[in-house]
Design a protein around this motif. Structure first.
Motif, short mmCIF file in Angstrom:
data_model
loop_
_atom_site.label_atom_id
_atom_site.label_comp_id
_atom_site.label_asym_id
_atom_site.label_seq_id
_atom_site.Cartn_x
_atom_site.Cartn_y
_atom_site.Cartn_z
N GLY A 168 0.79 -1.23 0.00
CA GLY A 168 0.00 0.00 0.00
C GLY A 168 0.82 1.27 0.00
O GLY A 168 0.29 2.36 0.12
N GLN A 169 2.12 1.11 -0.16
CA GLN A 169 2.97 2.30 -0.07
C GLN A 169 2.90 3.17 -1.34
O GLN A 169 2.66 4.37 -1.26
CB GLN A 169 4.42 1.87 0.19
N CYS A 170 3.11 2.58 -2.49
CA CYS A 170 3.15 3.37 -3.73
C CYS A 170 1.78 3.40 -4.41
O CYS A 170 1.12 2.37 -4.53
CB CYS A 170 4.16 2.78 -4.70
N SER A 171 1.43 4.56 -4.89
CA SER A 171 0.09 4.74 -5.48
C SER A 171 -0.23 3.75 -6.60
O SER A 171 -1.31 3.15 -6.59
CB SER A 171 -0.08 6.16 -6.00
N PRO A 172 0.65 3.54 -7.58
CA PRO A 172 0.26 2.65 -8.68
C PRO A 172 -0.01 1.22 -8.22
O PRO A 172 -0.96 0.58 -8.70
CB PRO A 172 1.48 2.69 -9.62
N ARG B 181 -0.69 0.18 -4.96
CA ARG B 181 -1.80 0.14 -4.00
C ARG B 181 -3.15 0.16 -4.71
O ARG B 181 -4.04 -0.63 -4.42
CB ARG B 181 -1.69 1.36 -3.07
N GLU B 182 -3.29 1.07 -5.64
CA GLU B 182 -4.59 1.22 -6.31
C GLU B 182 -4.70 0.27 -7.50
O GLU B 182 -5.79 -0.22 -7.79
CB GLU B 182 -4.77 2.67 -6.79
N GLY B 183 -3.58 0.02 -8.17
CA GLY B 183 -3.63 -0.81 -9.37
C GLY B 183 -3.97 -2.26 -9.07
O GLY B 183 -4.77 -2.88 -9.79
N MET C 252 1.46 0.18 -14.10
CA MET C 252 2.04 -0.09 -12.78
C MET C 252 3.52 -0.47 -12.90
O MET C 252 4.31 -0.24 -11.98
CB MET C 252 1.33 -1.29 -12.12
N THR D 22 7.37 1.81 -9.29
CA THR D 22 7.17 1.79 -7.84
C THR D 22 8.51 1.56 -7.13
O THR D 22 9.52 1.28 -7.77
CB THR D 22 6.18 0.68 -7.45
#
Lengths: 532, 446
Positions: free
Chosen positions: B344-348, B350-352, B383, B387
């Motif tokens: 869950g640290q990096c946006s791509p 975590r959300e991807g 993604m 990251t």
């Protein structure tokens, strides 16, 4: 070229930066905008938002600009198609689970998601699945701050602030993946005394300020640079005021100052201010003395001039100044008191308070160093009794001090009976003002131009954020008017800037300074400069 | 049929193989004694010459990694053993930890001596209860017999070993996340640079090595670097414990030389596809590796050759899928795993990972749309490589390779609107019981 400097090329522009500079810093120096969320110059590098990706020649993958050191000869592209596409992709990811509640979000107008979406996003939405629901909306996590977890983009700035700046570690990111959420640790609250800063550094609407939220929209606000008067640190701030006060009088209960924000000054407060200073602005609009007790300014000043002339040579005029007044007002009033043969005293306007190792100083007077540089000896509140009570005072002229509070009401009442005339010149109502024969309403710091000198001897400018309330006037203006009536010379100032020029000529500490030279960051006074 | 080798796995089937007594009978700790008679730099050179590579998945040359550690420093240096074996399809380290822990301890002495570290940690997967007990007992035995401690092997070299259980996060197998976890923080990867060799555990120079990698060291020093290098293929020294699982007749752990053909592993050592069925696909290096279809298995299993074939050796977890395998279901399982385990640290990432799983889940429930496949390819591509760690890449590769190689099957699934999830009510396998047994521990060659 110095060996401590390196040269690189960013978007075709040649840039020279010191060794140790990161690519994002170099890019910003070159005028190439690189967006960011998790990066903050005052915090450690997290590198997790991934929107600052740039292309570096010879490196196959895009790199985050915030954690990449600039090296000599590096060629960086921050605006090419590959980079722009990557930014758009990151925005798309960030908006996968972010609620689109901009119409009700308090951050609307200063949300970095909105801003960057408009600058770098603007894609056709493809996310057609249910969003992840976070546990709670709008929870209280401290005296000053609200948290809305679902708006959080997990940049971790607030967590790092609590770990690295205050060292209090109240916040953490819990759970994993897209169920990650920010919160305070069980049993903890955000109560470090600097909690408002997490709102400032939150790039989205996850952390909001209880004092500000839903009071007004940010596009109704004007911003003016100033200096916090809360203590002798002199933190640089921005004063946010209502743009069209009359038209939006219904907003924020009619307050004109809506909030204070820190203004970056690496030499004073870096990026932060304390909660005490941040929320200590209410006196600007509350309990103000905005009118004379009776008559006009001309009548009041004429009456006062005549009284001064009557007792001038009896040695029984006492003028009481405050280290809460600006350098300009102190200079003008001191000069007036000297011209009126008054005994001039300057007393701390409040007892010493709490300091800390971050910003707060125990001295709650914003301009003690300025007063001292002007030759005034600032006495402590507990010395006031001795300074006043053993004198035969015909006319006491109090500037800004609530001496009734300092002396105690009984002692004040006795003192009041013994003196023939008392003038209160200040901005807010208090027991002293109520007992005065004459009240001359003063402007407050946000209605003034001027300068304060902080604990380190740094002279810093204040800009006028608001027009004076009602009949309030700057103290120097009152001094100049009265001086004319007393036929005193040397008070021919038309503005604070002229006073400062005069002050810089006469007082060695301010020598060589001007408003232009002070700029937005201020300058160290001569004594401080020599001793530092 | 060529027989599996018996170097690393020599004591896997020996009664009491985990005890010091048996280990010493097998020339235990002789390799470490030889190493400690050398200069630390010479130990590193010997390891370089052996062509030993990181067997946790990265395949980085071990001696080279050690040489990055500063020779002189005012702060302590650390050795950390990555025993957080969490890659689905991989269960080889479990064997060493449980059945041959002294090989690991002996290897740790050699590695610690080479980099001059006086403290070493074994970060072990929390779910590995029995292996942890065995490792703890072996460490106690080693202390009691003066093999480690103030005078390691009687020499003037101090080495303390701490066994530290993880708490069940896949990402803690990533070396920097492991270090974060060992430091008491949340198991999240750290930015590189700085690399752990310069700034690792507690900001001190640190080498992180996999269990199997370290367990190879006693063999290298007992038999010589050349002997070890000659066991494997070019630049890939030694043997590797391949974990064979899925639809094969004889799943299990096989010790084979680096460079062994994948076909040989499946059809000769593994006995071929179960029930004589046709092979459909193979994941050659744990669930993260790009999948190969049946026509692509003529590739040799070493880091370089398999990379040239467009996938990776990873941790050596070979997962076999027969013709009955539903690729939509297989991808559903993989995507659910990565969604669950993203830190869950990096946006791509975590959300991807969540976005991808939700699309695949909808597809698996019979509500897929034709555009979904291109969306999945695009999202996974967005993604990839963006990251802090390679978890996002690991999550993206199955999506890309499954769809690329079995697109027609995915399209047919979408067109027919067939629901895998609905079949649960009819007594069919749920996606949780899909083709990948993960760490099911079926080892028929025991």
């Amino acid at each position: 070229m110095s060996t401590d400097l390196i040269q690189l090329n960013i978007d075709g522009k040649h840039v020279e930066v010191p060794k140790g500079t990161t690519v994002i810093q170099a890019a910003h120096k070159a005028g190439s905008e690189v967006p960011f969320y998790c990066y903050h110059p005052g915090l450690s590098i997290a590198g997790n938002c991934r929107i600052c990706l740039v292309e570096i020649e010879g490196v196959p993958k895009l790199q985050i600009a915030c954690n990449t050191p600039a090296t000599d000869g590096m060629v960086v592209y921050t605006q090419n198609a590959k980079v722009r596409k990557a930014r758009q992709d990151v925005l798309e990811f960030l908006l996968v689970n972010h609620p689109l509640d901009c119409p009700v979000c308090d951050q609307a107008g200063e949300c970095w998601l909105q801003d960057y979406y408009m600058q770098h996003g603007q894609y056709q939405a493809r996310m057609d699945e249910n969003k992840v629901k976070k546990t709670k909306k709008a929870t209280h996590i401290g005296k000053e701050v609200m948290l809305d977890q679902e708006r959080c983009i997990l940049c971790s700035r607030c967590v790092r602030f609590c770990d690295e700046i205050t060292g209090t570690g109240e916040l953490g990111i819990f759970n994993r993946g897209d169920h990650s959420e920010i919160n305070v640790y069980p049993g903890k609250l955000l109560e470090s005394g600097y909690s408002g800063n997490v709102v400032d550094i939150c790039p989205v609407g996850a952390l909001t300020d209880k004092d500000f939220r839903f009071q007004t929209r940010v596009w109704y606000l004007a911003s003016t640079d100033s200096v916090c008067p809360g203590c002798s640190r002199g933190c640089n701030i921005q004063v946010h005021t209502k743009k069209d006060v009359d038209r939006h009088a219904f907003k924020a209960q009619g307050r004109r100052v809506i909030r204070l924000k820190p203004r970056t000054n690496p030499l004073v407060n870096r990026w932060w201010i304390c909660d005490e200073g941040r929320y200590g602005y209410r006196f600007v609009d509350e309990g103000r003395l905005s009118a004379l007790k009776q008559g006009t300014w001309a009548e009041n000043l004429q009456q006062l001039a005549e009284r001064i002339k009557e007792v001038k040579n009896k040695g029984s005029i006492v003028g009481l100044l405050s280290p809460g007044q600006t350098n300009e007002n102190l200079f003008a009033m001191k000069k007036l008191f000297e011209g009126a043969s008054a005994k001039t005293l300057c007393v701390s306007h409040t007892a010493a308070g709490e300091g800390d190792n971050l910003l707060k100083t125990p001295d709650k007077n914003p301009n003690r160093a300025g007063a001292e540089a002007l030759g005034l000896t600032v006495i402590a509140t507990n010395q006031l009794q001795g300074a006043l009570c053993n004198r035969d005072i015909e006319l006491l002229w109090v500037c800004g001090q609530d001496i009734a509070r300092i002396l105690g009401e009984e002692l004040f009442s006795e003192l009041r009976k013994r003196m023939r005339w008392m003038v209160y010149q200040g901005s807010n109502q208090n027991v002293t003002s109520a007992a005065a024969d004459q009240v001359l309403p003063s402007t407050v710091y946000v209605e003034n131009q001027g300068s304060f000198t902080n604990v380190d001897g740094r002279v810093q400018r204040l800009w006028q954020a608001l027009r004076p309330l009602g009949e309030a006037r700057p103290d120097w203006h009152t001094a100049a008017d009265l001086a004319a009536r007393l036929e005193l010379k040397g008070f021919e100032w038309q503005s604070e800037e002229m006073i400062f020029e005069n002050l810089a000529e006469k007082v060695p500490f301010f020598s060589g300074m001007s408003y232009e030279a002070l700029g937005t960051g201020g300058l160290l006074g001569k004594t401080a400069a020599l001793s530092s | 049929m060529p027989k599996p080798l018996n170097h690393l796995s020599a004591r896997f089937h020996v009664n009491g193989g985990h005890t010091l007594k048996v280990y010493k009978e097998c020339h235990g700790y002789e390799g470490a004694q030889k190493a400690m008679a050398m200069q630390p730099d010479a130990v590193i050179e010997e390891v370089k010459a052996s062509n030993l590579r990181g067997l946790g998945g990265a395949g980085f040359p071990t001696g080279v990694k050690w040489s990055f550690v500063p020779k002189t420093t005012s702060v302590p240096k650390y050795l950390v053993i990555n025993a957080d074996e969490g890659e689905p399809g991989t269960f080889k380290d479990k064997y060493i930890l449980e059945r041959d822990p002294h090989a690991l301890i002996e290897g740790m002495i050699i590695a610690a001596f080479a980099i001059q570290a006086h403290k070493a940690y074994i970060y072990i997967r929390g779910e590995y209860v029995q292996p942890m007990k065995r490792v703890r007992a072996a460490v106690e035995e080693a202390y009691a017999n003066g093999l480690i401690g103030e005078k390691t092997l009687g020499q003037d070299f101090k080495l303390d070993i701490v066994v530290h259980p993880g708490a069940g996060a896949y990402i803690c197998g990533e070396e920097t996340a492991l270090l974060s976890s060992l430091e008491g923080g949340k198991g999240q990867p750290k930015l590189k640079p700085p690399f752990p060799a310069i700034k690792g555990l507690f900001d001190c120079p640190t080498v992180v090595n996999n269990v199997e990698t370290i367990a190879c060291l006693p063999l290298i020093f007992r038999n010589g670097a050349k002997w070890f290098a000659d066991l494997g293929s070019e630049k890939n020294g030694g043997t590797h414990l391949f974990c064979l699982s899925g639809h094969v007749e004889r799943p299990g752990v096989y010790e084979l030389p680096m460079g062994t053909p994948l076909r040989e592993l499946i059809y000769e050592h593994g006995g071929g596809v179960r029930g004589g069925r046709d092979l459909k696909a193979v994941i050659p290096g744990g669930i993260s590796a790009k999948i190969l279809n049946a026509d692509e298995i003529d590739v040799n299993l070493d880091y370089d050759q398999i990379r040239a074939a467009g996938t990776m050796l990873g941790s050596g977890g070979v997962i076999v899928m027969d013709e009955t395998t539903d690729m939509v279901r297989a991808l559903w399982v993989a995507s659910r795993f990565f969604h669950h385990e993203s830190c869950g640290q990096c946006s791509p990432c975590r959300e991807g990972t969540g976005w991808i799983h939700r699309v695949i889940d909808r597809m698996a429930r019979g509500m897929g749309r034709i555009g979904d496949l291109d969306l999945l390819l695009d999202v996974s591509s967005n993604m990839e490589g963006r990251t802090i760690c390679v978890f996002a890449d690991a999550a993206a590769w199955p999506v890309q390779s499954y769809i690329e190689k079995f697109r027609a099957e995915f399209e047919e699934h979408i067109r027919s609107g067939r629901s895998i999830i609905a079949s649960e009510s009819k007594g069919c396998l749920t996606p949780e019981h899909a083709v990948i047994p993960a760490q099911a521990g079926i080892h028929l060659n025991d």
